[in-house]
Design an enzyme around this catalytic site. Structure first.
Site, PDB file in Angstrom:
ATOM      1  CD  GLU A 134      40.276 -24.400  71.959  1.00 14.94           C
ATOM      2  OE1 GLU A 134      39.445 -23.613  71.520  1.00 14.94           O
ATOM      3  OE2 GLU A 134      40.694 -24.356  73.122  1.00 14.94           O
ATOM      4  CD  GLU A 153      42.771 -19.276  77.870  1.00 11.27           C
ATOM      5  OE1 GLU A 153      41.721 -19.291  78.551  1.00 11.27           O
ATOM      6  OE2 GLU A 153      42.840 -18.746  76.746  1.00 11.27           O
ATOM      7  N   GLY A 206      36.149 -18.442  71.733  1.00 12.10           N
ATOM      8  CA  GLY A 206      36.392 -17.606  72.902  1.00 12.10           C
ATOM      9  C   GLY A 206      35.869 -16.203  72.655  1.00 12.10           C
ATOM     10  N   GLY A 207      36.764 -15.285  72.315  1.00  8.63           N
ATOM     11  CA  GLY A 207      36.442 -13.862  72.179  1.00  8.63           C
ATOM     12  C   GLY A 207      35.175 -13.566  71.389  1.00  8.63           C
ATOM     13  CB  SER A 250      41.679 -16.591  66.065  1.00  7.73           C
ATOM     14  OG  SER A 250      42.579 -16.144  67.068  1.00  7.73           O
ATOM     15  CG  ASN A 274      36.121 -21.008  76.984  1.00  4.30           C
ATOM     16  OD1 ASN A 274      35.701 -20.653  78.086  1.00  4.30           O
ATOM     17  ND2 ASN A 274      37.389 -21.342  76.761  1.00  4.30           N
ATOM     18  CD1 TRP A 275      30.975 -16.525  76.443  1.00  7.38           C
ATOM     19  CD2 TRP A 275      29.632 -16.078  78.182  1.00  7.38           C
ATOM     20  NE1 TRP A 275      29.741 -16.167  75.942  1.00  7.38           N
ATOM     21  CE2 TRP A 275      28.905 -15.892  76.994  1.00  7.38           C
ATOM     22  CE3 TRP A 275      28.992 -15.874  79.408  1.00  7.38           C
ATOM     23  CZ2 TRP A 275      27.566 -15.493  76.984  1.00  7.38           C
ATOM     24  CZ3 TRP A 275      27.661 -15.474  79.408  1.00  7.38           C
ATOM     25  CH2 TRP A 275      26.958 -15.280  78.198  1.00  7.38           C
ATOM     26  CE  LYS A 276      39.263 -18.353  76.035  1.00  4.35           C
ATOM     27  NZ  LYS A 276      40.499 -18.141  75.317  1.00  4.35           N
ATOM     28  CG  HIS A 308      40.976 -23.828  77.385  1.00  4.63           C
ATOM     29  ND1 HIS A 308      41.984 -22.885  77.428  1.00  4.63           N
ATOM     30  CD2 HIS A 308      40.170 -23.488  76.354  1.00  4.63           C
ATOM     31  CE1 HIS A 308      41.775 -22.006  76.456  1.00  4.63           C
ATOM     32  NE2 HIS A 308      40.689 -22.346  75.787  1.00  4.63           N
TER      33      HIS A 308
HETATM   34  P1  PGA Z   1      39.553 -17.490  70.962  1.00  3.04           P
HETATM   35  O1  PGA Z   1      39.599 -18.598  72.120  1.00  3.04           O
HETATM   36  O2  PGA Z   1      38.365 -17.805  70.097  1.00  3.04           O
HETATM   37  O3  PGA Z   1      39.406 -16.175  71.691  1.00  3.04           O
HETATM   38  O4  PGA Z   1      40.831 -17.602  70.203  1.00  3.04           O
HETATM   39  C1  PGA Z   1      39.310 -19.944  71.833  1.00  3.04           C
HETATM   40  C2  PGA Z   1      39.419 -20.773  73.080  1.00  3.04           C
HETATM   41  O5  PGA Z   1      40.264 -20.480  73.940  1.00  3.04           O
HETATM   42  O6  PGA Z   1      38.660 -21.749  73.255  1.00  3.04           O
END
Ligand code: PGA
Length: 241
Positions: A165, A98, A225-226, A204, A9-11, A96
């Site tokens: 998550e 966010e 994500g990251g 994470s 997930n590149w956000k 998600h």
């Molecule tokens: P993260 O994000 O791996 O940077 O913690 C995960 C996500 O939001 O799907």
């Protein structure tokens, strides 16, 4: 059989130029990847077309980060199913944390988006998870159960991925213990009618914890994500041992 799905997930990261550079570094890792692992990239909308062309014929599937429930209309800032399928999108992240936190998504709108995804032949990745406060108050099970039950109203469980998550683990480096993630995922599975739904862990996920996470019997993949932004780290994740 539960499918293994590893999604990035590149956000709101990566221009098209940066996406092209990522691909150059990442594609070699894909060639080493053991069979039977579905790899999905969910970039910003502006990168979808470029990725769709570059990934043509390769084994990466394309995912989007959101979908509106209408086919078209006056919904500034939204995107529809036909717009996504036209550029080769197969998966879409829905609900998600966010989106729930910063853009007021509710279980009801999450459910509408899930239904729309399935209506257009996309596989939704439904995200659920508790906050730190809810966990500390002993409410994890109740929160997850409610998100799953409300999210899945009228949803076909034959075409669905779920991502557990925990919100306190997202972007914090504070990963949920693999055995605890396994426990919550097994609770989620007990709420489903189809035993073959793939359930991912997210929060994470990094090269140094992926092997332990994927060694858990209930965990069928990860939502990253990251660590999906950098070819070597996402490469290590898709090649977990
Ligand atoms: P993260 O994000 O791996 O940077 O913690 C995960 C996500 O939001 O799907």
């Amino acid at each position: 059989m539960r499918k293994i799905v590893i999604a990035g997930n590149w956000k709101m990261y990566k221009t098209q130029a940066e996406t092209q550079e990522f691909l150059l570094g990442f594609l070699p890792y894909l060639e080493e990847r053991p069979q039977g692992r579905e790899v999905v990239l969910c970039p910003p909308f502006t990168d979808l077309n470029l990725l769709s062309k570059s990934l043509h014929g390769s084994l990466i599937q394309l995912g989007a980060q959101n979908i509106h429930w209408e086919e078209y209309g006056a919904y500034t800032g939204e995107i529809s199913g036909p717009m996504l399928t036209e550029v080769g999108v197969r998966y879409v992240i829905v609900g998600h944390s966010e989106r729930r936190q910063y853009f007021s998504e509710t279980d009801a709108t999450v459910n509408l988006r899930l239904q729309a995804a399935q209506r257009y032949g996309l596989t939704p990745i439904l995200c659920v998870g508790e906050t730190k406060q809810e966990r500390d108050a002993g409410e994890t099970e109740a929160v997850i159960t409610s998100q799953i039950q409300k999210g899945l109203i009228d949803i076909d469980q034959d075409n669905l991925v779920i991502a557990y998550e925990p919100i306190w683990a997202i972007g914090t480096g504070d990963t949920c213990e693999a055995t605890e993630a396994n426990r919550v995922i097994s609770l989620i599975r007990s709420l489903l009618s189809n035993p073959n739904v793939s359930i991912q862990y997210g929060g994470s996920v990094k090269p140094n914890n992926i092997d332990e996470i994927m060694a858990q019997p209930e965990i069928d993949g990860v939502l990253v994500g990251g660590a999906s932004l950098e070819p070597a780290s996402f490469g290590r994740i898709v090649n977990y041992h």
